[in-house]
Write an enzyme that holds these catalytic residues in place. Structure first.
Site, short mmCIF file in Angstrom:
data_model
loop_
_atom_site.label_atom_id
_atom_site.label_comp_id
_atom_site.label_asym_id
_atom_site.label_seq_id
_atom_site.Cartn_x
_atom_site.Cartn_y
_atom_site.Cartn_z
N ASP A 344 -2.67 6.75 11.55
CA ASP A 344 -3.67 6.89 10.51
C ASP A 344 -4.65 7.98 10.94
OD1 ASP A 344 -5.19 6.13 8.17
OD2 ASP A 344 -6.61 5.19 9.55
N ASP A 634 -6.50 1.46 11.77
CA ASP A 634 -7.71 0.66 11.98
C ASP A 634 -8.13 -0.13 10.75
OD1 ASP A 634 -8.48 2.77 10.43
OD2 ASP A 634 -10.36 3.15 11.50
N ASP A 638 -3.81 -0.41 6.78
CA ASP A 638 -2.80 -0.12 7.81
C ASP A 638 -2.06 -1.37 8.27
OD1 ASP A 638 -3.60 2.62 7.98
OD2 ASP A 638 -5.33 1.99 9.16
#
Length: 816
Positions: A344, A634, A638
């Site tokens: 990410d 985070d 995700d």
């Protein structure tokens, strides 16, 4: 009563979460849901809908009991084999070996049970994100109710700091901005509107007339109609994705399962031959049965689970010292097999904090840190950044406000322009707040003679296309000159193309306080001070980490819900992509079949504007190509991909509870570079596991060859059952544990990852086990033949001693 609207009741009873609410106007949304945007639902109708739709909570699926979870730990092939070995040891009278084996089995079951029990908490953490209460309108009155009591059609009131309690179709906004980073990956707050959107395929981050459950209102206020509750919200859909994630087996677990089956078949076959040959040679049946059973127990590497557990536990402790917390022990070794790291962007590769990184002023573009406040134009620009915002101080030194404005204030403060000190000298006397139509904000300040003449000064900031059209002059090093918009507009486009969020800053002096009729003129005849470019900047160590990943043969991939231009800019700065590489968007992914995605997935390095389900598609497409995938992240968005990846890596400091609970590895320092250290440790651990298997199977094969070949050479059975078991007890466990502490091999990070389907016996290991096992057996049988020839009555003791010492010599020889 007006609030007891029954129209279109059939629509309310259908799964409302499936309707593209962002494409409908407020009036049509209210009609479909049978509600009144001003008065809300009636209490009676709300109660009926609550009974029909259920509470606004993420449902929990029935979970296995703790006892059932514990007993599933005994289903592994190696564990079942060891249980059989323990039973055999007990039958032949070897209680010590039986106890050791059973302790190993129970220890592994307890470790596995604890890991799985903790992993089941992912959805529980997701449930905690639900807002505990909400302010709503019912029967025309404002009420505060538990968030779980919300139903489709309720009208919810929002203000800055509110947690969004359900998915809302916004019906009224006053400068409303929401923070959606945890859900979409978008760093900046999202400005919300009420107008219907034409495109049905917009990503979550682009549905600006929807407020999503689990996000927060960062600025302004508004109201919205509940269109989805519980499992039908976008947050609820993510919970479903986590719940449905299949159990992932690590490379080590897969290899050991295959290894367990292979060695079981081999040992049983050889022991059957030994027993049959012994009967043909008229050996005592009971003695040859005990010998065959003892050989079976000795041949099985029962210390392997214990050694693997110790190796993984030691590796986890080492990783913890490097700020990497292991939640599932097998994940330690998995890192050594990773071929792709899908990361990410927000908070993982970047700081998750907007900053002013570039400025275009005084006729040039330069880093924000290089601005020189000595010039009048630069001083004015920094004053504007400090004063033209609504930030404030929270607890301690914490700055409170919309992220973009916080970044502007900090950029000014870093150059010595403190907002509080400036406001004492230049108090704000008026403001024109930001709105979506003007796309700009203006604050008016009283100034004294020391600050450039008595009177007032207006500072304006906003979108370049909005501010530039109202500028007539531009400030430079020598003063002010006529404004030519074309070069500045081109500079703004160039900064935007680099992924920066661009704001134009301007000002105007007033000798007297403007009257109410002159309000529109405050933002006219402006003097342009410059452009500022904002970005959530890459972490300082991320670029080095990306380079180390590449040198180790690992492909870094960025997957984000952010804008494509921003994703490209960050990826280019980090070295993930080159200038000409393509960026795939969520829209592109929707147009690709699974087969087409599998063809392109190994070439793509950056994905932008993707939703949680698409992240899973990317991970699974890579896995179908035979890759082992680590997914870092985070946010709530995700978590499903973290659960589906071969190893999920969550951020410990800035990450959400949901991401941490769904992951196998948590980075305590939120440092992407920590993954590289973890990969190095994973490779060391697998190397040491291979060393133990090389040692254990070679030694066990030596025992098998010695007992198996003796009858064919005309020799009696060379070892008693108790001697076989004693060799196994002395030489298997402790030397194996010593191998666990071996340091990493030289060049461990210079070689590519192990092929995911590579056998645990690759690189000549099975050949080594065969010829070295035969060599030790030959030495032992030669000793036996010699001792019998010279009529030494201690020939079995001599074979026992030679075989034991040769195995101890072997462990020293394979340390590297």
């Amino acid at each position: 009563m007006a609030t007891e609207i029954k129209a279109r009741r059939e629509d309310v009873e259908t799964p409302v979460g499936e309707t593209p609410w962002h494409t409908l106007g407020v009036a049509e949304t209210a009609e479909r849901l049978g509600t009144n945007p001003s008065l809300g639902l009636g209490a009676g109708e709300a109660a009926r809908r609550l009974a029909r739709n259920g509470p606004n909570a993420i449902p929990e699926q029935a979970r296995r009991s703790a006892l059932a979870l514990f007993f599933t730990q005994f289903a592994e092939v190696m564990i079942l084999i060891l249980i059989v070995a323990a039973v055999v040891s007990g039958l032949i009278g070897d209680a010590k070996d039986m106890i050791v084996i059973l302790v190993i089995v129970v220890l592994n079951a307890v470790v596995g049970f604890v890991q799985e029990y903790r992993a089941d908490r992912a959805v529980a953490a997701l449930r905690r994100l639900a807002a505990p209460a909400a302010t709503i309108v019912r029967d025309g009155r404002h009420e505060t109710v538990p968030a779980a009591a919300l139903v489709p059609g309720d009208v919810v009131l929002l203000e800055a700091g509110s947690a969004i309690p359900a998915d809302l179709r916004l019906s009224e906004t006053v400068e409303l901005k929401t923070s959606e980073a945890a859900l979409t990956g978008e760093s900046a707050s999202v400005e919300k509107t009420t107008a219907a959107l034409a495109d049905m395929g917009l990503s979550l981050g682009e549905r600006v007339n929807i407020a999503f459950k689990g996000t927060t209102a960062a600025y302004g206020r508004g109201r919205g109609i509940v269109v989805a509750t519980g499992a039908r919200t976008e947050l609820g859909k993510i919970a479903g994705l986590i719940e449905n994630a299949p159990e992932m087996r690590t490379p080590l677990q897969q290899r050991l399962a295959v290894f367990g089956r292979q060695i079981t078949y081999a040992v049983l076959g050889i022991c059957a031959v030994v027993f049959a040959v012994g009967l043909l040679r008229d050996e005592p049946p009971f003695l040859i049965l005990l010998t065959a059973l003892s050989l079976a127990v000795a041949a099985l590497p029962e210390a392997l689970p214990a050694v693997v557990t110790v190796l993984l536990a030691l590796g986890a402790r080492i990783m913890a010292r490097h700020k990497a917390l292991i939640r599932r022990l097998p994940a330690v070794e998995t890192l050594g097999s990773v071929t792709y790291i899908c990361s990410d962007k927000t908070g993982t590769l970047t700081e998750n904090e907007m900053r002013v990184v570039e400025i275009h002023a005084l006729g040039k573009r330069f880093p924000a840190t290089d601005i020189d406040p000595a010039t009048e134009a630069a001083r004015r620009l920094l004053e504007a950044l400090a004063l033209c915002n609504d930030t404030g101080r929270g607890d301690g030194e914490r700055v409170v406000g919309e992220p973009t404005e916080v970044a502007l204030m900090r950029a000014a403060a870093d150059r010595g322009f403190d907002k509080a000190a400036l406001e004492e000298r230049m108090p704000r006397v008026r403001e024109l707040p930001f709105d979506s139509e003007r796309k700009r904000m203006t604050t008016l300040h009283a100034v004294s003679g020391a600050d450039g003449g008595d009177g007032f000064v207006a500072y304006t900031k906003g979108a370049p296309e909005s501010v530039l059209e109202r500028c007539r002059r531009i400030a430079n090093a020598d003063g002010e000159i006529a404004f030519e918009p074309a070069p500045i507009a081109a500079a703004a486009e160039a900064m935007a193309a680099d992924g920066l969020r661009v704001l134009a800053i301007a000002y105007r002096r007033w000798p007297e306080m403007p009257t109410a009729s002159e309000a529109r003129e405050i933002e006219d005849n402006l003097v342009l001070l410059g452009l500022v470019g904002l970005l959530d900047p890459p972490r300082a160590e991320a670029k080095t980490a990306v380079e180390l990943c590449k040198s180790a043969g690992i492909v870094p991939v960025m997957i984000t819900g952010d804008h494509p231009a921003t994703a490209r800019a960050i990826a280019r700065r980090l070295g993930i992509i080159d200038d000409d590489d393509a960026v795939l968007t969520g829209t592109d992914l929707r147009d690709l079949s699974d087969a087409a995605l599998a063809e392109r997935v190994t070439d793509a390095r950056v994905y932008a504007r993707v939703d949680p389900a698409q992240k899973i598609r990317i991970v699974e497409a890579l896995k179908r190509r035979g890759e082992f995938v680590a997914m870092t992240g985070d946010g709530v968005n995700d978590a499903p991909a973290l659960a589906r990846a071969d190893i999920g890596v969550a951020m410990g400091k800035g990450g959400t509870d949901v991401a941490r609970e769904a992951a196998s590895l948590v980075l305590l320092d939120d440092n992407f570079a920590t993954i590289v250290a973890a990969v190095r440790e994973g490779r060391r651990i697998f190397d040491n596991i291979r060393k133990f298997i090389r040692y254990a199977i070679t030694c066990n094969s030596a025992e098998i060859w010695t007992v198996f070949l003796a009858p064919f050479l005309g020799l009696p059975v060379p070892l008693l059952p108790i001697q076989i078991l004693w060799i196994n007890l002395v030489t298997d466990g402790l030397p194996g544990l010593a191998l666990a502490a071996e340091p990493a091999e030289a060049g461990a990070m210079a070689r590519p990852p192990r092929p995911p389907k590579e056998s645990i016996f690759a690189h000549g290991m099975w050949q080594h086990m065969v010829w070295v096992g035969l060599a030790m057996a030959a030495l032992s049988l030669t000793t036996q033949a010699y001792a019998i020839h010279v009529a030494d009555s201690h020939w079995q003791t001599m074979v026992f001693t030679v075989l034991t010492l040769s195995q101890m010599s072997h462990v020293l020889a394979i340390r590297s």
